[in-house]
Design a protein around this motif. Structure first.
Motif, PDB file in Angstrom:
ATOM      1  N   GLY A  82      15.229 -14.077   7.043  1.00  0.00           N
ATOM      2  CA  GLY A  82      15.029 -13.682   5.659  1.00  0.00           C
ATOM      3  C   GLY A  82      13.780 -12.828   5.568  1.00  0.00           C
ATOM      4  O   GLY A  82      12.884 -12.931   6.422  1.00  0.00           O
ATOM      5  N   PHE A  83      13.722 -11.963   4.546  1.00  0.00           N
ATOM      6  CA  PHE A  83      12.514 -11.155   4.342  1.00  0.00           C
ATOM      7  C   PHE A  83      11.339 -12.075   4.035  1.00  0.00           C
ATOM      8  O   PHE A  83      11.465 -13.017   3.242  1.00  0.00           O
ATOM      9  N   ILE A  84      10.217 -11.801   4.677  1.00  0.00           N
ATOM     10  CA  ILE A  84       8.993 -12.551   4.404  1.00  0.00           C
ATOM     11  C   ILE A  84       8.102 -11.682   3.521  1.00  0.00           C
ATOM     12  O   ILE A  84       7.744 -10.571   3.897  1.00  0.00           O
ATOM     13  N   ALA A  85       7.773 -12.196   2.329  1.00  0.00           N
ATOM     14  CA  ALA A  85       6.926 -11.432   1.407  1.00  0.00           C
ATOM     15  C   ALA A  85       5.459 -11.766   1.635  1.00  0.00           C
ATOM     16  O   ALA A  85       5.081 -12.932   1.717  1.00  0.00           O
ATOM     17  N   PHE A  86       4.644 -10.722   1.733  1.00  0.00           N
ATOM     18  CA  PHE A  86       3.182 -10.874   1.737  1.00  0.00           C
ATOM     19  C   PHE A  86       2.695 -10.317   0.400  1.00  0.00           C
ATOM     20  O   PHE A  86       3.146  -9.248  -0.014  1.00  0.00           O
ATOM     21  N   GLY A  87       1.754 -11.022  -0.240  1.00  0.00           N
ATOM     22  CA  GLY A  87       1.166 -10.442  -1.454  1.00  0.00           C
ATOM     23  C   GLY A  87       1.532 -11.188  -2.716  1.00  0.00           C
ATOM     24  O   GLY A  87       1.240 -10.721  -3.813  1.00  0.00           O
ATOM     25  N   SER A  88       2.176 -12.369  -2.592  1.00  0.00           N
ATOM     26  CA  SER A  88       2.574 -13.066  -3.817  1.00  0.00           C
ATOM     27  C   SER A  88       1.399 -13.793  -4.480  1.00  0.00           C
ATOM     28  O   SER A  88       1.342 -13.892  -5.697  1.00  0.00           O
ATOM     29  N   ALA A  89       0.454 -14.305  -3.684  1.00  0.00           N
ATOM     30  CA  ALA A  89      -0.652 -15.052  -4.299  1.00  0.00           C
ATOM     31  C   ALA A  89      -2.032 -14.569  -3.854  1.00  0.00           C
ATOM     32  O   ALA A  89      -3.042 -15.081  -4.312  1.00  0.00           O
ATOM     33  N   THR A  90      -2.041 -13.634  -2.930  1.00  0.00           N
ATOM     34  CA  THR A  90      -3.309 -13.007  -2.523  1.00  0.00           C
ATOM     35  C   THR A  90      -2.944 -11.688  -1.854  1.00  0.00           C
ATOM     36  O   THR A  90      -1.843 -11.561  -1.317  1.00  0.00           O
ATOM     37  N   ASP A  91      -3.847 -10.718  -1.891  1.00  0.00           N
ATOM     38  CA  ASP A  91      -3.531  -9.468  -1.204  1.00  0.00           C
ATOM     39  C   ASP A  91      -3.705  -9.674   0.308  1.00  0.00           C
ATOM     40  O   ASP A  91      -4.715 -10.232   0.753  1.00  0.00           O
ATOM     41  N   PRO A  92      -2.726  -9.260   1.114  1.00  0.00           N
ATOM     42  CA  PRO A  92      -2.863  -9.469   2.564  1.00  0.00           C
ATOM     43  C   PRO A  92      -3.905  -8.563   3.210  1.00  0.00           C
ATOM     44  O   PRO A  92      -4.275  -8.760   4.367  1.00  0.00           O
ATOM     45  N   TYR A  93      -4.395  -7.557   2.447  1.00  0.00           N
ATOM     46  CA  TYR A  93      -5.378  -6.625   3.014  1.00  0.00           C
ATOM     47  C   TYR A  93      -6.683  -6.618   2.208  1.00  0.00           C
ATOM     48  O   TYR A  93      -7.189  -5.572   1.806  1.00  0.00           O
ATOM     49  N   LEU A  94      -7.217  -7.822   2.005  1.00  0.00           N
ATOM     50  CA  LEU A  94      -8.554  -7.949   1.405  1.00  0.00           C
ATOM     51  C   LEU A  94      -9.581  -7.376   2.379  1.00  0.00           C
ATOM     52  O   LEU A  94      -9.303  -7.289   3.586  1.00  0.00           O
ATOM     53  N   PRO A  95     -10.775  -7.004   1.898  1.00  0.00           N
ATOM     54  CA  PRO A  95     -11.784  -6.463   2.819  1.00  0.00           C
ATOM     55  C   PRO A  95     -12.058  -7.352   4.031  1.00  0.00           C
ATOM     56  O   PRO A  95     -12.281  -6.854   5.129  1.00  0.00           O
TER      57      PRO A  95
END
Ligand code: SF4
Length: 298
Positions: A82-95
């Motif tokens: 299944g597609f894995i979503a990144f970014g639902s509760a935090t940005d995956p590319y924070l500093p």
């Protein structure tokens, strides 16, 4: 000065959703961090709606890679792709990701187990990982329920509540600017990725008008978006960290004349009135047609 961050250990990092999300295609979600330093005023992942399960402040799930190996190995064995979503509760590319590289490690594991990915971000740091994402796109096994609907195992989306730089500084004080996001989207598109703009939430009387939306959708098209999905604001909770409290506080400070108008369309609900939502939806569909951009991923 570097961002202050705690390191925590988690038991699970892969969340299985009850249903495949029709908008985001995802059957799973992953959040490499707890909390989010982009600090958007309208964010509902802090405060009482979802945030009560989060540790306060920003924390890195430092053991996420080893946990994910176990969890994905299990899912792959049962062929539960299944597609894995990144970014639902935090940005995956924070500093902090620049140094910690947790998202990058997780993507390498996802590549190993052949799962598809939908990344949602506001950050140019995603460009660092296009090498892995390219490989994921080639190797990913598309879940049977999405066969025929998608021709790629990687979708990269960029979030916008506005493309006005001044408004973004007020409502998304810690995030990269809208222009940086647009330029990053263009670069991803030029590298052959399917890219899109997720315009959620649109801010009532600030970024939801015919003129503003026309401009935003036109820019998304100009910078290569294959699709654009948009919807209105929701406001939850009465506590100091809740987005409803924070949103009205910022509105009162910068746009006091909009407080009564905004309260009027929400009434006692967490969502704006049906009439508002219907009119907004029609505007989005019409303007997407005008700019010849799809309002769904596929
Ligand atoms: S980037 Fe997303 S998760 Fe982070 S503060 Fe903004 S809305 Fe919340």
């Amino acid at each position: 000065m570097g961002e202050l961050i705690r390191k925590i250990k988690v038991k699970s990092v892969l969340n299985k959703q009850k249903y495949v999300d029709d908008w985001f295609l995802s059957g799973y979600s992953i959040n490499p961090y707890s909390g989010c330093s982009f600090n958007c005023v309208y964010c509902y992942t802090r405060g009482s709606k979802y945030g009560e399960h989060q540790v306060p402040g920003l924390a890195a799930k430092i053991n996420a890679p080893e946990v994910l190996v176990k969890q994905l190995k299990n899912r792959a064995r049962k062929k539960e792709y299944g597609f894995i979503a990144f970014g639902s509760a935090t940005d995956p590319y924070l500093p902090v990701e620049r140094d910690l590289k947790i998202t990058r490690e997780l993507l390498m594991i996802i590549l190993r187990f052949h799962f598809p990915v939908h990344l949602l971000t506001r950050s140019p740091l995603v460009l660092r990982d296009l090498d892995i994402l390219k490989k994921i796109g080639k190797k990913a096994i598309i879940p049977s329920e999405l066969e025929g609907k998608t021709d790629t195992g990687v979708v990269i989306s960029f979030s916008f509540s506005t493309t006005d730089e001044d408004l973004a500084r007020i409502f998304e004080p810690g995030a990269p600017s809208p222009q940086e996001r647009l330029e990053t989207m263009k670069k991803c598109k030029e590298k052959g990725f399917r890219v899109g703009a997720i315009c959620m939430p649109l801010l009532p009387f600030l970024s939801d008008s015919e003129e503003r939306l026309d401009e935003m959708i036109g820019k998304a098209k100009e910078y290569g978006a294959d699709f654009l999905m948009a919807s209105g604001l929701t406001l939850f909770g009465e506590g100091p960290q809740d987005c409803k409290t924070r949103y009205y506080k910022v509105l009162a400070e910068y746009f006091p004349e909009l407080v009564p108008k905004t309260r009027a369309i929400f009434g006692n609900s967490f969502a704006p009135s049906r009439k508002y939502q219907q009119e907004l939806h029609e505007r989005i569909v019409r303007l997407c047609q005008k700019h010849q951009i799809r309002n769904k991923i596929y």
